[in-house]
Design an enzyme around this catalytic site. Structure first.
Site, PDB file in Angstrom:
ATOM      1  N   SER A 145      -4.305  -1.046 -23.234  1.00 35.60           N
ATOM      2  CA  SER A 145      -4.632  -2.412 -23.635  1.00 35.60           C
ATOM      3  C   SER A 145      -4.779  -2.469 -25.144  1.00 35.60           C
ATOM      4  CB  SER A 145      -5.949  -2.860 -22.987  1.00 35.60           C
ATOM      5  OG  SER A 145      -6.339  -4.136 -23.467  1.00 35.60           O
ATOM      6  N   TYR A 156     -14.986  -1.589 -21.686  1.00 38.25           N
ATOM      7  CA  TYR A 156     -13.565  -1.641 -21.335  1.00 38.25           C
ATOM      8  C   TYR A 156     -12.715  -1.121 -22.494  1.00 38.25           C
ATOM      9  CZ  TYR A 156      -9.002  -3.818 -20.330  1.00 38.25           C
ATOM     10  OH  TYR A 156      -7.660  -4.056 -20.120  1.00 38.25           O
TER      11      TYR A 156
END
Length: 261
Positions: A145, A156
């Site tokens: 990501s 995250y």
């Protein structure tokens, strides 16, 4: 765009294949000739496999929990049992569960984020290596990501940073064994509503406001000032998985409208 026979003769395992990017990768890979193993803990992954088979493709589905090493081992064993080998592994499981300032995360919530977005990729890489080493060939495509830089999702971000490090180190360690390891780093992506919500507890009004802040940051950081589409994420994953990318390893390809993360 479908490339005729690009994956003919290849066996591809796709994790997180019940919906979104993972389902799209599996469906298109099958259309391009791959024999596909779709892995997810949601049982409606079987529907995606059935769709592929009904359209003339070869696919099997496996329901297991990739947040455990046993689940990863089960997935790879099922792939070998079905098709005899594993040529390509696409590690797609992950996704932020909550959006909030880091100071607002509870310790258990931090653990959940790492377990969701790092451990399935780490475990699946470990589980697939014996198969690829025996073959002296294989390609692993990790879905990372660009949120390694972003707000309201620090755990995250840390998990995806771990995937970047895993990708580069694993590529260096196993290149001479004929194994390529690469990754894409998607930005914000438009997708149909999830059949399984990212946060089973639901978001309260404050959490929805923090989510809106994160969405605004993602959009403003992208040069193109928009989210990507599923097709714009699927194409780069399949390119890296293909023989067209045979001299690419250890690389993380940003697919985020200009935002490098």
């Amino acid at each position: 765009m479908v490339f005729q026979d690009r994956f003919t003769g290849k066996v591809m395992v796709v994790t997180g294949a019940a919906q979104g990017i993972g389902a799209g990768v599996a469906i298109r890979a099958a259309a391009e000739g791959a024999r596909v193993v779709l892995v997810d803990r949601a049982d409606f992954v079987n529907e995606v496999a059935q769709t592929i088979v009904s359209e003339g493709g070869q696919a099997v589905s496996v329901c297991c929990d990739l947040e455990t090493h046993n689940g990863a081992m089960q997935a790879m064993a099922a792939a070998v049992e079905a098709f005899g080998r594993i040529d390509i592994l696409v590690n797609n499981v992950g996704g932020a569960i909550r959006m909030r300032p880091f100071a607002e995360f509870e310790p258990a919530q931090i653990d959940q984020e790492i377990r969701r977005s790092l451990m399935p990729t780490l475990y699946c890489c470990h589980a697939v290596l014996p198969k690829m080493l025996a073959q002296r060939s294989g390609t692993i495509v990790n879905v990372s990501s660009n949120a390694t830089r972003g707000i309201r999702r620090v755990p995250y971000s840390a998990a995806k940073g771990g995937i970047n490090g895993l990708t580069q180190s694993l590529a260096m360690e196993y290149a001479e064994a004929g194994i390529r390891v690469v990754a894409t780093a998607p930005g914000g992506t438009e997708a149909p509503p999830r059949r399984v919500p990212r946060n089973a507890e639901g978001d309260n009004a404050q959490e929805q406001a923090w989510m809106a802040e994160a969405v605004a940051q993602v959009t403003s950081s992208a040069f193109m000032k928009r989210y990507g589409t599923l097709e714009e994420q699927i194409g780069p994953i399949l390119f890296l998985a293909s023989e067209e990318a045979s001299y690419i390893t250890g690389s993380i390809l940003p697919v985020a409208g200009g935002d490098l993360g």
